[in-house]
Design an enzyme around this catalytic site. Structure first.
Site, PDB file in Angstrom:
ATOM      1  N   CYS A   1       0.681  -1.335   0.062  1.00 15.02           N
ATOM      2  CA  CYS A   1       0.106   0.032  -0.068  1.00 15.02           C
ATOM      3  C   CYS A   1       1.008   1.254  -0.078  1.00 15.02           C
ATOM      4  O   CYS A   1       0.272   2.334  -0.078  1.00 15.02           O
ATOM      5  CB  CYS A   1      -1.008  -0.112   1.288  1.00 15.02           C
ATOM      6  SG  CYS A   1      -1.948  -1.573   1.356  1.00 15.02           S
TER       7      CYS A   1
ATOM      8  N   HIS B   1      -3.031   6.833   3.887  1.00 14.88           N
ATOM      9  CA  HIS B   1      -3.532   5.780   3.225  1.00 14.88           C
ATOM     10  C   HIS B   1      -4.844   5.382   4.002  1.00 14.88           C
ATOM     11  O   HIS B   1      -4.828   5.301   5.196  1.00 14.88           O
ATOM     12  CB  HIS B   1      -2.546   4.544   3.460  1.00 14.88           C
ATOM     13  CG  HIS B   1      -2.928   3.188   3.195  1.00 14.88           C
ATOM     14  ND1 HIS B   1      -3.618   3.266   1.951  1.00 14.88           N
ATOM     15  CD2 HIS B   1      -2.840   2.022   3.743  1.00 14.88           C
ATOM     16  CE1 HIS B   1      -3.969   1.755   1.809  1.00 14.88           C
ATOM     17  NE2 HIS B   1      -3.531   1.175   2.801  1.00 14.88           N
TER      18      HIS B   1
ATOM     19  N   ASN C   1     -10.372   0.402   1.144  1.00 15.36           N
ATOM     20  CA  ASN C   1      -8.826   0.272   1.120  1.00 15.36           C
ATOM     21  C   ASN C   1      -8.441  -0.182  -0.290  1.00 15.36           C
ATOM     22  O   ASN C   1      -8.688  -1.336  -0.608  1.00 15.36           O
ATOM     23  CB  ASN C   1      -8.266  -0.568   1.992  1.00 15.36           C
ATOM     24  CG  ASN C   1      -6.830  -0.683   2.040  1.00 15.36           C
ATOM     25  OD1 ASN C   1      -6.196  -0.418   1.158  1.00 15.36           O
ATOM     26  ND2 ASN C   1      -6.108  -1.494   2.965  1.00 15.36           N
TER      27      ASN C   1
HETATM   28  N1  ACO Z   1     -18.292  -8.393  10.762  1.00 21.46           N
HETATM   29  C1  ACO Z   1     -18.756  -8.686  11.881  1.00 21.46           C
HETATM   30  N2  ACO Z   1     -17.948  -9.021  12.876  1.00 21.46           N
HETATM   31  C2  ACO Z   1     -16.450  -8.915  12.463  1.00 21.46           C
HETATM   32  C3  ACO Z   1     -15.934  -8.833  11.307  1.00 21.46           C
HETATM   33  C4  ACO Z   1     -17.063  -8.371  10.384  1.00 21.46           C
HETATM   34  N3  ACO Z   1     -16.691  -7.976   9.058  1.00 21.46           N
HETATM   35  N4  ACO Z   1     -14.846  -9.150  11.137  1.00 21.46           N
HETATM   36  C5  ACO Z   1     -14.532  -9.294  12.534  1.00 21.46           C
HETATM   37  N5  ACO Z   1     -15.685  -9.597  13.357  1.00 21.46           N
HETATM   38  C6  ACO Z   1     -15.655 -10.002  14.680  1.00 21.46           C
HETATM   39  C7  ACO Z   1     -14.416 -10.800  15.150  1.00 21.46           C
HETATM   40  O1  ACO Z   1     -14.853 -12.231  14.583  1.00 21.46           O
HETATM   41  C8  ACO Z   1     -14.418 -10.556  16.504  1.00 21.46           C
HETATM   42  O2  ACO Z   1     -15.474 -11.391  17.102  1.00 21.46           O
HETATM   43  P1  ACO Z   1     -15.204 -11.970  18.685  1.00 21.46           P
HETATM   44  O3  ACO Z   1     -14.847 -11.202  19.488  1.00 21.46           O
HETATM   45  O4  ACO Z   1     -16.259 -12.843  18.788  1.00 21.46           O
HETATM   46  O5  ACO Z   1     -13.990 -12.954  18.221  1.00 21.46           O
HETATM   47  C9  ACO Z   1     -14.726  -9.227  16.562  1.00 21.46           C
HETATM   48  O6  ACO Z   1     -15.297  -8.628  15.479  1.00 21.46           O
HETATM   49  C10 ACO Z   1     -13.549  -8.432  16.958  1.00 21.46           C
HETATM   50  O7  ACO Z   1     -12.565  -8.722  15.660  1.00 21.46           O
HETATM   51  P2  ACO Z   1     -11.257  -7.877  15.658  1.00 21.46           P
HETATM   52  O8  ACO Z   1     -10.321  -8.487  14.628  1.00 21.46           O
HETATM   53  O9  ACO Z   1     -10.560  -7.948  17.021  1.00 21.46           O
HETATM   54  O10 ACO Z   1     -11.605  -6.536  15.682  1.00 21.46           O
HETATM   55  P3  ACO Z   1     -10.880  -5.226  15.469  1.00 21.46           P
HETATM   56  O11 ACO Z   1     -11.434  -4.219  16.301  1.00 21.46           O
HETATM   57  O12 ACO Z   1      -9.347  -5.383  15.666  1.00 21.46           O
HETATM   58  O13 ACO Z   1     -10.802  -4.743  13.707  1.00 21.46           O
HETATM   59  C11 ACO Z   1      -9.750  -4.866  11.740  1.00 21.46           C
HETATM   60  C12 ACO Z   1     -10.456  -5.425  12.739  1.00 21.46           C
HETATM   61  C13 ACO Z   1     -10.840  -3.942  11.252  1.00 21.46           C
HETATM   62  C14 ACO Z   1      -9.328  -5.664  10.666  1.00 21.46           C
HETATM   63  C15 ACO Z   1      -8.426  -4.138  12.325  1.00 21.46           C
HETATM   64  O14 ACO Z   1      -7.999  -4.845  12.836  1.00 21.46           O
HETATM   65  C16 ACO Z   1      -7.662  -3.349  11.449  1.00 21.46           C
HETATM   66  O15 ACO Z   1      -8.168  -2.531  10.748  1.00 21.46           O
HETATM   67  N6  ACO Z   1      -6.501  -3.793  11.020  1.00 21.46           N
HETATM   68  C17 ACO Z   1      -5.569  -3.015  10.432  1.00 21.46           C
HETATM   69  C18 ACO Z   1      -5.947  -3.733   8.773  1.00 21.46           C
HETATM   70  C19 ACO Z   1      -5.242  -3.003   7.807  1.00 21.46           C
HETATM   71  O16 ACO Z   1      -5.101  -1.667   7.829  1.00 21.46           O
HETATM   72  N7  ACO Z   1      -5.028  -3.681   6.632  1.00 21.46           N
HETATM   73  C20 ACO Z   1      -4.649  -3.438   5.588  1.00 21.46           C
HETATM   74  C21 ACO Z   1      -3.149  -2.497   5.433  1.00 21.46           C
HETATM   75  S1  ACO Z   1      -2.304  -3.130   4.016  1.00 21.46           S
HETATM   76  C22 ACO Z   1      -3.121  -3.279   2.601  1.00 21.46           C
HETATM   77  O17 ACO Z   1      -4.000  -2.026   2.644  1.00 21.46           O
HETATM   78  C23 ACO Z   1      -3.296  -4.344   1.864  1.00 21.46           C
END
Ligand code: ACO
Length: 333
Positions: free
Chosen positions: A113, A260, A290
Site C-alpha cells: 500500500c 493511506h 482500502n
Molecule cells: N463483521 C462482523 N464481525 C466481525 C467482522 C466483520 N466484518 N470481522 C471481524 N469480526 C468480529 C471478530 O470475529 C471478533 O469477534 P469475537 O470477539 O467474537 O471473536 C470481533 O469482530 C472483533 O474482531 P477484531 O479482529 O478484534 O476486530 P478489530 O477491532 O481489531 O478490527 C480490523 C479488525 C478492522 C481488521 C482491524 O484490526 C484493522 O483495521 N487492522 C488493520 C488492517 C489494515 O490496515 N489492513 C490493510 C493494510 S495493508 C493493505 O492495505 C493491503
C-alpha cells in the site's frame, strides 16, 4: 529545479458494493463495518478489467489535466501488489503500450500500500539524475478484489479496487528557499520482520503453483489485522513527526494530510496521539474502502478536483502496508 505535480487522475470501477450488499453474502453488518473501519462501500472491478485498465483511465485523466501527450513521458512507474501478470510483463509496460508512451521506460514497484509514496520518490530521484528526463507518470493501482477471500469477513469488508495517477514534471521553480515548490522530501521505511502479517503466500517462487495440483482456493491476501493495526498507528505517528522534524516545520504549517485509507480508526488514533485535529486529514475511505497503492493518489485527485488544494499549500501523504512498508511525502502544491 523543482519536481512538481502537473496533473492528477483516477480510475474507479463503476460497480459499487455497499456494506448492506456485502452483509447479504457474509456474516457482517453495516454497523460493524462502519464502526470498526469507517467504510461504507467499495468499488469492484468487472471480470474483464485488470490493473492496467484502471491505471490507463487514471493516467489519461492526469495527462489531460497536465495538458500533455503520452509521447512526452520519459518514464512510467507503477506501484501495485496486483499486477496484470505475475512478474512479467510489468503492468507499467502494458500501460506504456496502451497510452502510446513510446519514449517512456516502464517499471513496476512492489511496496504494498506504500507503493505510490515509494513511486513518487523513485520518480523524483530519476528525474534529478538525468538532465534530459523531464516527465514521469506515477500510478498506484490495485485490484484487491482478485486476491480477497470473499468468505473471510475479517478481510473482505476492508478492500476495494481502483487506480490513481499523477504526472510529475521537472520545472525551473525553486525547490528551496522562498517560493519553493513541488516534492520537498520523502521518508521510505520498511520492517521486513512483519512480512507475514500481510502476505499472498502462493504463486511466487517460494510456493509456486505446481502441475497437477488441485486448487481449492485462489491465492488470497492473508492478514493479521491486529498486528497491522498496531504497526500502522506507530508508522503513521513516527512518519508524520519525522517529516516535520526533517523539514523543520510545525504541524500548523501543513494544510492537509492525505493518509493511506486503510481504516479511519488508524488515522484517528495517530491524530489523537499527535494532537492533530481530525479535519486536517483527508478521508474518502467511506466511499472506496482500502484500495491499497491507489488510495493516496485517488484521495489526492479527489481533493485536487474539488478545489481542496491551493497553490502553495504544504501537503503531506502518509502510507503503510505490506512488506511491511511505510513512508510519506511532503509536497508544496
Ligand atoms: N463483521 C462482523 N464481525 C466481525 C467482522 C466483520 N466484518 N470481522 C471481524 N469480526 C468480529 C471478530 O470475529 C471478533 O469477534 P469475537 O470477539 O467474537 O471473536 C470481533 O469482530 C472483533 O474482531 P477484531 O479482529 O478484534 O476486530 P478489530 O477491532 O481489531 O478490527 C480490523 C479488525 C478492522 C481488521 C482491524 O484490526 C484493522 O483495521 N487492522 C488493520 C488492517 C489494515 O490496515 N489492513 C490493510 C493494510 S495493508 C493493505 O492495505 C493491503
Amino acid at each position: 529545479m523543482a519536481i512538481e505535480i502537473k496533473g492528477t487522475g483516477k480510475g474507479i470501477p463503476s460497480r459499487r458494493v455497499s456494506n448492506e450488499e456485502l452483509a447479504r453474502q457474509v456474516e457482517t453488518s453495516d454497523e460493524w463495518i462502519r464502526s470498526h473501519t469507517g467504510i461504507g462501500a467499495r468499488h469492484i472491478a468487472s471480470e474483464e478489467n485488470a490493473a492496467s485498465d484502471l491505471a490507463v483511465e487514471a493516467a489519461r485523466q492526469a495527462l489531460d489535466m497536465a495538458g500533455l501527450e503520452a509521447e512526452s513521458l520519459d518514464l512510467i512507474v507503477i506501484g501495485t501488489a496486483t499486477p496484470d501478470f505475475q512478474g512479467c510483463p510489468s503492468t507499467a509496460c502494458i500501460v506504456q503500450n496502451r497510452l502510446g508512451a513510446k519514449s517512456a521506460g516502464a517499471m513496476d514497484l512492489a511496496a504494498g500500500c506504500t507503493g505510490f509514496i515509494y513511486g513518487l520518490e523513485t520518480a523524483a530521484a530519476l528525474l534529478c539524475i538525468k538532465r534530459e528526463r523531464r516527465r514521469v507518470l506515477v500510478i498506484g493501482v490495485d485490484v484487491l478484489s482478485r486476491i480477497t477471500d470473499w468468505n473471510d469477513r475479517g478481510t473482505c469488508v476492508l478492500f476495494g479496487d481502483g487506480a490513481g495517477a499523477v504526472v510529475l514534471e521537472k520545472t525551473d521553480a525553486p525547490s528551496e528557499g522562498p517560493g519553493k515548490r513541488g516534492l520537498l522530501r520523502s521518508i521510505l521505511g520498511a520492517d521486513g520482520s512483519g512480512a507475514e502479517y500481510l502476505m499472498i503466500r502462493r504463486g511466487g517462487s517460494r510456493h509456486p503453483w505446481k502441475a497437477g495440483e488441485t486448487i481449492d482456493s485462489s491465492a488470497c491476501l492473508e492478514m493479521n489485522g491486529r498486528a497491522v493495526y498496531n504497526f500502522a498507528v506507530k508508522a503513521m505517528t513516527d512518519t508524520i513527526e519525522n517529516l516535520l522534524k526533517e523539514e523543520g516545520v510545525g504541524i500548523e504549517e501543513v494544510a492537509r494530510i492525505i493518509p493511506h485509507q486503510a481504516n479511519a480508526r488508524i488515522v484517528q488514533a495517530a491524530g489523537k496521539r499527535l494532537g492533530i485535529p481530525e479535519e486536517k486529514f483527508f478521508l474518502n475511505i467511506e466511499e472506496y474502502a482500502n484500495t491499497s497503492a491507489a488510495s493516496i493518489p485517488i484521495a489526492l485527485d479527489e481533493l485536487n478536483r474539488s478545489g481542496g488544494l491551493s497553490r502553495g499549500d504544504l501537503v503531506m501523504s502518509i502510507g503503510f502496508g505490506g512488506g511491511l512498508t511505510y513512508g510519506g511525502n511532503l509536497i508544496i502544491w
